[in-house]
Structure formats: structure tokens, C-alpha cells
Design a protein around this motif. Sequence first.
Motif, short mmCIF file in Angstrom:
data_model
loop_
_atom_site.label_atom_id
_atom_site.label_comp_id
_atom_site.label_asym_id
_atom_site.label_seq_id
_atom_site.Cartn_x
_atom_site.Cartn_y
_atom_site.Cartn_z
N UNK A 32 0.83 -1.21 0.00
CA UNK A 32 0.00 0.00 0.00
C UNK A 32 0.86 1.26 0.00
N UNK A 33 2.08 1.14 0.53
CA UNK A 33 2.97 2.30 0.51
C UNK A 33 3.17 2.84 -0.90
N UNK A 34 3.20 1.93 -1.88
CA UNK A 34 3.38 2.39 -3.26
C UNK A 34 2.15 3.11 -3.78
N UNK A 35 0.98 2.73 -3.27
CA UNK A 35 -0.21 3.45 -3.70
C UNK A 35 -0.13 4.89 -3.21
N UNK A 36 0.25 5.07 -1.93
CA UNK A 36 0.39 6.42 -1.40
C UNK A 36 1.43 7.19 -2.20
N UNK A 37 2.53 6.52 -2.51
CA UNK A 37 3.59 7.17 -3.27
C UNK A 37 3.06 7.64 -4.64
N UNK A 38 2.25 6.77 -5.25
CA UNK A 38 1.74 7.09 -6.57
C UNK A 38 0.74 8.25 -6.51
N UNK A 39 -0.14 8.19 -5.50
CA UNK A 39 -1.19 9.20 -5.43
C UNK A 39 -0.62 10.59 -5.17
N UNK A 40 0.43 10.66 -4.35
CA UNK A 40 0.84 11.99 -3.89
C UNK A 40 2.22 12.44 -4.33
N UNK A 60 -8.58 7.86 0.69
CA UNK A 60 -9.58 7.68 1.74
C UNK A 60 -10.36 6.39 1.51
N UNK A 61 -10.67 6.12 0.25
CA UNK A 61 -11.39 4.88 -0.06
C UNK A 61 -10.61 3.67 0.44
N UNK A 62 -9.30 3.62 0.08
CA UNK A 62 -8.48 2.48 0.49
C UNK A 62 -8.36 2.43 2.01
N UNK A 63 -8.13 3.59 2.63
CA UNK A 63 -7.99 3.61 4.08
C UNK A 63 -9.28 3.13 4.75
N UNK A 64 -10.42 3.53 4.21
CA UNK A 64 -11.68 3.13 4.82
C UNK A 64 -11.84 1.61 4.74
N UNK A 81 -7.19 -5.13 -4.80
CA UNK A 81 -7.78 -3.82 -4.49
C UNK A 81 -6.77 -2.70 -4.75
N UNK A 82 -5.56 -2.87 -4.22
CA UNK A 82 -4.55 -1.82 -4.37
C UNK A 82 -4.20 -1.62 -5.84
N UNK A 83 -4.05 -2.72 -6.57
CA UNK A 83 -3.71 -2.59 -7.99
C UNK A 83 -4.83 -1.91 -8.75
N UNK A 84 -6.07 -2.29 -8.44
CA UNK A 84 -7.21 -1.67 -9.12
C UNK A 84 -7.27 -0.17 -8.87
N UNK A 85 -7.07 0.22 -7.62
CA UNK A 85 -7.11 1.65 -7.31
C UNK A 85 -5.97 2.37 -8.03
N UNK A 86 -4.80 1.71 -8.09
CA UNK A 86 -3.69 2.31 -8.81
C UNK A 86 -4.00 2.56 -10.27
#
Lengths: 586, 158
Positions: free
Chosen positions: A84-92, B92-96, B133-138
Motif C-alpha cells: 500500500x505504501x506504493x499506492x500512497x507514493x503514486x497518489x501523492x 480515503x477509499x483504500x484507508x476506509x 484492491x490496491x492494484x485496481x485503485x492504482x
Amino acid sequence: MQVNPWALTSVGLVIVVTYYLGRRTSRFARSTHDFLVARRTVRSRRNAAAISGEYISAASFLGVAGLVLKEGADALWFPIGFTAGYLALMLFVAAPLRRSGAYTLPDFLEARLGSASLRTFSTWFVVFIGILYMLPQLQGAGLALKTIMPAPAWVGSVLVTVVVAINVMGGGMRAITLVQAFQYWLKLFALAVPTFVLCVVFFGSGGSGSAGSLGQQPPPRFTDDTTVSIETDVVLHVDRPTLVRVDDEETVWLPGTDYPVGTGTELFFAEDARVPVVADGALTNESWLRPTKDSTDLLSTYSLMFALFLGTMGLPHVLVRFYTNPDGKAARRTTVQVLLLLGLFYLFPVMIGALSRMYVPELLVTGNTDAAVLQVPSAMVPGVFGQILVAITAAGAFAAFLATASGLLVSVSGVIATDLLGGKVRDFRVATIVVAAIPAGLAVLLPIDDLSLTVGMSFALAASTFCPLLVLGIWWRKLTWLGAMAGMSVGGGLVLTAVVLGAISARTGGWAPWFIEQPALITVPAAFLFTIVVSLGTARRVPDDVNAVMLRLHAPDPLGFMRDRAVARFGKAEERVRTGKGRHRK
Amino acid sequence: MTDDFYRNVGGIREPDPTLGKSVQPEPAPEPVLPEPEPPPRVRRQRVVLAEPSRSAGSLRARVELEQQTSWGELLIKDLIKVQLRSGVALALLVLAVLGALPAVFFFWPSFTDLRFVGIPLPWLLLGVAPFPLLFGVGLWYNRLAERHERDFVDMIEN
């Protein structure tokens, strides 16, 4: 431990291939631009494999399975957070950071906030985090080598350090890109193949391991008379009265009591005895299967999520790979692929961890749970075939140490070469030697801790120092360098205090509450708060060129606002005509 | 030595750009001074060919962006805002979703006893489900961000 010739061969092979690929790709590396950012020409697919290869460290390859073996369902948060750290990295962070044209993290901070003292200050944090992260890699190498041949632990650490340092000195970032990409696929293979084989064996044997099935309530048990020799001090717990012979003296251990056992002790357990478990592990299979049992678990799980989710973006060796993308859009695409590759990989260590609870329960007694990946194949599959499986996982483990250590070495010596030395290729090489020597020395001297836990601390530190600076620096115009400095000092100081307190508490009876062991839930918001408050208080110091910088960070790539700061400082890597040495290709 | 004279594409030398055309004003000064002069001439030709795709309007918009006129500043601020908003919404979606899991396990312990094909449900929810889930959101964010950037470029160019 007897010598496993297959494993020795495979580890040797990994080292030779690593050296060869590094040598081959570093042939054209001549300028600082090559050494720092590989000329910013790495395509997104290869870069994604390289990032994943570098990121899957000893903590992921060995540590995740070890934690699953010991703690069960609660340990599953580590792989989630790592990904998930990479998702945060990507988003921001990803695309704007690449567009900034910076070549190191301190360089980005200077480009954004225009302060040389902030640059120097953050340099020291990068060096510190890098060395803290490199330490478990080298210790893991020692541990892994010890399970396949009778050698002292320092041999593995020194071996990995030397191979990595030679490669990095030869070509810097240019040399390690292909190596790391190759090592990702090697690691995936090295964990996937044994997992499939072991699963077949497992289901072939009727769905329960030699130490009992996981569905049973009580702890696992020994299948034979077993002698366990303890190599580091541990505190053991039992769930029901257990007959133990401690150094030829029979006693009965009772539930609810701490039994400290010193180094060099030999414990003998009769057949069918229940397995005692190290103090912080899950005692019974039932508690092992169940996540989040009490409110402390709940809070420390959230704290861990916080550290891993936000810490990834602050790790120097992760960021430095993003500078090698051609542009911002490629940086974003790289990250999407990284999410896929990591998700694929993390399915396997979890399965291995669960299997090892059923087949190698003696690791719970020695506390050496990180060796699970290396020991479970030979415990489940006897004979030569088991040894070959061990050889495959050992090769993967060494690929993990080499890939992560080389990424860290490039990023830290890049920072030292450009900020503390002159930034020439020669300075880079000098920095590499110094940076390689320090963690190697520490790895030999310091005792080995749980791999994932040391790494967890580096994540907490990165999340509380660089994450606020990056996020606020990219999205908030009012950030000032004083605010950045304040936030970094507060966040970093709090985490370091927690580390010291945690170490004291571990030696004086473990009185520390959860937020000492997982401080991120408190330190990260504190760092954000201080950064914002101090920035607002020093609003006069907002840099004059903030609008121009924000434009450069966020304007889409086709508009062409990107400036390469490495080229501005060190000059363009001169395009050598390949006939230079009389060597024609194609 | 004459390797520098012509452009190299992937290691293959391109033919002389004037080849076959009837323009040959200067005969051949190459053997005398091959090094400094000729390459810029070839390059200049390429730039001229690439230019017409960018209209005068887009050039003005670019200049306005670069010179930080109030209009240009407003444009880029809007882009930053829309990118940040989609990033925060997805985070926020992922965190929720992920953050709800420990709470569910804690406040509803019987949930952890549920099984799916013999495997405890929490293990599936924690060990397998988060990764797709993470890949889809990415993927989703990548599409959103690229669309915002394309819209921005289109707007500038018109």
C-alpha cells in the motif's frame, strides 16, 4: 548445520550473474548523470521490475514468513503495508517528484524550498535511514549463509557488501538497474516454485503437517524426540504443563510463567510434547489464526499501517529509482506495475509461513523464525529434492540482500557524493566505499534482531521525517524551510526516542506500551502538525519562486516545463559515439 | 571519423537528407572540415518540421503559464486542485476499506470464525484480497490523472 552443496552452488551462481550483469551494463557509465539517475532513460516496465526487486528485501523474503510463523494473522499486515505504501507514493508523490528534475531527496528539498542548510540537514537523515535499512540486509545475509554452510555470520555480510560495492563502483545506477530487475523475477521464482511443491506435499499428506493441523486449538507439537540448542537468549512460554530436559536436568514448565533460556542451552523435548513459543509469539494455534485480539493489537495494527503506508515514500532507495524515469507520466505508470508485481509476490511468503508452523515448530523455540523459508523445504521434503528446494530459496534470499543493499548503496553514496563531496564520478566511488564499510562493520558487531522489526523502525522514521516534507512540499504552497526543518526534527527525534526507550525496555522486562514499539501513529501527525504550524508562523520565508516551482511540478509533461537539475549542475552526459574504443554494436 | 557527420538512428546511419533531391548548392566541404559545422544543419531541418503542430495560441498560453500571469496561475492551481482531490478521494477509499478490517475483527470476534473453502475468512481478507484492491485503485488513479493532464493540455492548446 551440514553443508548443502546445491545451495552453495546456487548462491554462488546468483553472485556471479549479479556481477556479470552489473559489469555488462556499466560499460557505458561514465558521467555523474549515469551514476546518479542512469541518464533518466529507464522504461517503465523495467523500472517497475527493478523497483520491486530492490524493495523485496530480506524483511520481505525471509521476515514476512518468519513473522507469519510466529504471530499469525496479525503479521499479514506487513505485506499489505509494504504494497500500500506504493499506492500512497503514486497518489501523492511519483509524477511531481520526477518532474522536479531533482536527482536526490535533499536536492528536491533545495529545489522546492531554496535552503542550503535544509539540504545538509536532510542529507544526514537520508544517510541515517539508509544505513539503518542496510543493516538488516547484511545481517540477513549472515543468517542465510549460516543455514546452508558452517560459517560464522560475518562471512555472509562481508560477501554481500563486497559484491554490491564492486558493482556500484563500476556503474552506479546504470549498473544496478538490470541487476535489480533480474533479481525480482528470480525472487518470485525462488519463492513460487517451493511454495507450489510444498503445497502439493501438504495436500498429499492429508492436509495436516507433522506438527499437527492448524485447525487444532493447542500449540503445535514435536513429532520426534527433539533436541533444540538455543543460539540467542530467549524467553519461552508454554500453554500446558510440558516436560523439558534443560541441559540434562528434568523440569516441568507451567503455563503463565516466563522461562528465560540463555545462549548455549540445550533443550530436550520428548515425542508429542507441546512446543513452547518465544514470549512475543502467538502461543496456541487458535490465537495464531485470529487477528486483532485486544485493544493493544488494534492500536498497534493501525500504527503499523500508518508507518508502512506513509514510510515507503520516504525511503531514499525507493525514491532514487523514480528519478530514473523519462518523465512524470512514466513514473506513474511504473508505480502501477509495481503494485501488480508486489501483490503477486506477497502471496507466497504468507503460505510458506503458515506451512512452517506445521513443519518446523522448533524455530518457535529458538526464536530464529526468519530462517523458516530456508528450513521448511528440507523439513517437508527429505533427501536431495528437499535440498534443491532449499537451494532455490537460498538463491532468492541472496538476490534479496544484493538487490536491496545495492539500491541503498547507490542512493546513499549519491547523496554523499553530491552534497558532501564534489559530485564527480570519483567522489561517487569514494562515497561508495565509505558507505559500504559502515553498515558492514555494524552488521558484524551488533546482535541480530527480527528482520522485519528493524525494517519497521526505518519505515516509521521515513514516515515521520520525509513523508510530511514531500507531501506538503508538492501540494502546499505555504511550506517554508524552517517549517520543514522543525517537522523533520520533531518527527525524527520522537522516533529515535522511541527506539532508545524500546531498547531499554527490552532489556529491563518489556514495560514499554504499544506506542513505543509502533510509534508512527503519534509521530507522523506530530511531524505534520509542527511542519504546518511553523510554516504558517514563518510565512515571510515562503520562497519567491514557489509559483514557478509548482508549475514545473504539476504541468503535464507535453508542455515541456521539466528541467533536469542534474544536467544543470553536472552537465549533460556527453553522447559518446560508440566507435570510441573501436567497439561496434549492431 | 565521418561517423559524426550523419545522424545515427539506433546505430544505423541515416542516409544523407539531401540525397536524391536536386538541391546541391555546395559541393562537398566534408573532407576538409568534417567535425564542427554539418550536424546543426541536419538538426535545424527537424525542428522546422516539428513546429507547425503547435499553434500560435498554444504558444501564448505557454508563455502566460511560464510568466505567471494571474490567468496562468489560476489555470495551474485548478489542475493541482483536481489532481489532489482525486488522490485524496482514492486514498480515503483504500484507508476506509483496509482500516475497517481490524475494527471488524476486534468488535465482532465471531466474524473471524467464518470460513471459506476451509480457510479462515480473515486470512483471505488480509492475505489475498488487498492486493487486487490496491492494484485496481492504482490503475484507476492512473487513468484519472492522465485524463486530467490531457484535458489541461487540450485546453492550453485551444
